[in-house]
Design a protein around this motif. Structure first.
Motif, PDB file in Angstrom:
ATOM      1  N   ILE A   7       0.708 -12.180  -3.903  1.00 24.04           N
ATOM      2  CA  ILE A   7       1.419 -13.435  -3.648  1.00 24.04           C
ATOM      3  C   ILE A   7       2.349 -13.218  -2.462  1.00 24.04           C
ATOM      4  CG2 ILE A   7       3.015 -15.148  -4.569  1.00 24.04           C
ATOM      5  CD1 ILE A   7       1.933 -14.413  -7.356  1.00 24.04           C
ATOM      6  N   THR A   8       2.165 -14.050  -1.438  1.00 21.51           N
ATOM      7  CA  THR A   8       2.974 -13.929  -0.237  1.00 21.51           C
ATOM      8  C   THR A   8       3.549 -15.287   0.156  1.00 21.51           C
ATOM      9  OG1 THR A   8       1.101 -14.279   1.262  1.00 21.51           O
ATOM     10  CG2 THR A   8       1.582 -12.000   0.628  1.00 21.51           C
ATOM     11  N   VAL A   9       4.542 -15.236   0.999  1.00 20.95           N
ATOM     12  CA  VAL A   9       5.152 -16.441   1.566  1.00 20.95           C
ATOM     13  C   VAL A   9       5.115 -16.311   3.082  1.00 20.95           C
ATOM     14  CG1 VAL A   9       6.655 -16.890  -0.408  1.00 20.95           C
ATOM     15  CG2 VAL A   9       7.478 -15.448   1.469  1.00 20.95           C
ATOM     16  N   GLY A  37       5.803 -12.314   4.041  1.00 16.07           N
ATOM     17  CA  GLY A  37       5.846 -11.101   3.241  1.00 16.07           C
ATOM     18  C   GLY A  37       5.593 -11.384   1.780  1.00 16.07           C
ATOM     19  N   HIS A  38       5.715 -10.344   1.002  1.00 14.89           N
ATOM     20  CA  HIS A  38       5.421 -10.410  -0.425  1.00 14.89           C
ATOM     21  C   HIS A  38       6.609 -10.918  -1.242  1.00 14.89           C
ATOM     22  CE1 HIS A  38       2.207  -7.750   0.932  1.00 14.89           C
ATOM     23  NE2 HIS A  38       1.565  -8.164  -0.130  1.00 14.89           N
ATOM     24  N   LEU A  39       6.284 -11.556  -2.306  1.00 15.04           N
ATOM     25  CA  LEU A  39       7.264 -11.998  -3.293  1.00 15.04           C
ATOM     26  C   LEU A  39       7.810 -10.765  -4.011  1.00 15.04           C
ATOM     27  CD1 LEU A  39       8.471 -14.481  -4.854  1.00 15.04           C
ATOM     28  CD2 LEU A  39       6.530 -14.242  -6.414  1.00 15.04           C
ATOM     29  N   ASP A  40       9.131 -10.676  -4.118  1.00 12.06           N
ATOM     30  CA  ASP A  40       9.770  -9.582  -4.847  1.00 12.06           C
ATOM     31  C   ASP A  40      10.006  -9.983  -6.302  1.00 12.06           C
ATOM     32  OD1 ASP A  40       9.855  -7.907  -2.655  1.00 12.06           O
ATOM     33  OD2 ASP A  40      11.983  -8.212  -2.242  1.00 12.06           O
ATOM     34  N   ALA A  48      12.171 -15.996  -1.379  1.00 15.40           N
ATOM     35  CA  ALA A  48      11.372 -15.011  -0.645  1.00 15.40           C
ATOM     36  C   ALA A  48      11.152 -15.440   0.801  1.00 15.40           C
ATOM     37  CB  ALA A  48      10.031 -14.799  -1.341  1.00 15.40           C
ATOM     38  N   ALA A  49      10.881 -16.723   1.015  1.00 14.42           N
ATOM     39  CA  ALA A  49      10.658 -17.216   2.378  1.00 14.42           C
ATOM     40  C   ALA A  49      11.923 -17.073   3.225  1.00 14.42           C
ATOM     41  CB  ALA A  49      10.196 -18.666   2.334  1.00 14.42           C
ATOM     42  N   VAL A  84       1.936 -18.990   0.232  1.00 14.76           N
ATOM     43  CA  VAL A  84       2.638 -20.265   0.164  1.00 14.76           C
ATOM     44  C   VAL A  84       3.407 -20.376   1.474  1.00 14.76           C
ATOM     45  CG1 VAL A  84       4.307 -21.673  -1.081  1.00 14.76           C
ATOM     46  CG2 VAL A  84       2.814 -20.099  -2.347  1.00 14.76           C
ATOM     47  N   CYS A  85       3.039 -21.386   2.259  1.00 17.31           N
ATOM     48  CA  CYS A  85       3.638 -21.535   3.581  1.00 17.31           C
ATOM     49  C   CYS A  85       4.648 -22.678   3.568  1.00 17.31           C
ATOM     50  CB  CYS A  85       2.550 -21.794   4.618  1.00 17.31           C
ATOM     51  SG  CYS A  85       3.200 -21.840   6.300  1.00 17.31           S
TER      52      CYS A  85
END
Length: 148
Positions: A7-9, A37-40, A48-49, A84-85
């Motif tokens: 899962i990235t943003v 990058g990746h969700l923490d 995250a974004a 997710v942009c």
């Protein structure tokens, strides 16, 4: 088979036709990407974004909408990413901010300047997200629901 999508943003930040891009070192070469990058753990997608954009560009941003949700399997390693942009507005630049390891710097580029550097794209998602943004894909942040 164990399949674990990542899962990235990503964040699209536009100012007068220029987009905030990240130049980073990947596999021994310089590539371009949106701040991403990746969700923490214990982090929302919106947090995250904002964090990734600051860590990779030195810019504070305020997300304004969701541009899209993308599923992408990288041909280089076969890993599947759910991106997710977000679209966001730039608030404040911190030129002294220590950028993440591997980040060469931030650049403001037009779509045409990006097209001229296609061989340096980290992935095809770069232009797809920008084109969706330019086409007016603008979904409410309420689409992103917090965990219970």
């Amino acid at each position: 088979m164990n399949w674990h999508p990542h899962i990235t943003v990503a964040t699209i930040v536009e100012d007068n036709g220029r987009f905030l891009m990240v130049e980073e070192s990947k596999g021994g070469r310089a590539v371009l990407n949106q701040p991403a990058g990746h969700l923490d753990p214990n982090e929302t997608l919106i947090e995250a974004a904002v964090r990734e954009t600051l860590e990779e560009t030195g810019w504070d941003v305020e997300p304004t909408s969701v541009t899209g949700i993308y599923l992408y399997t990288a041909p280089s390693n076969g890993v599947t990413y759910q991106r997710v942009c977000f679209a966001a507005k730039a608030l404040k630049h911190h030129p002294e901010y220590q950028l993440d390891d591997g980040i060469l710097g931030a650049k403001w580029l037009t779509r045409d300047e990006l097209l001229a550097q296609r061989e340096h794209w980290r992935s095809e998602l770069i232009i797809r997200c920008i084109d969706d943004y330019l086409a007016g894909h603008c979904h409410s942040l309420a689409l992103i629901r917090p965990s219970l």
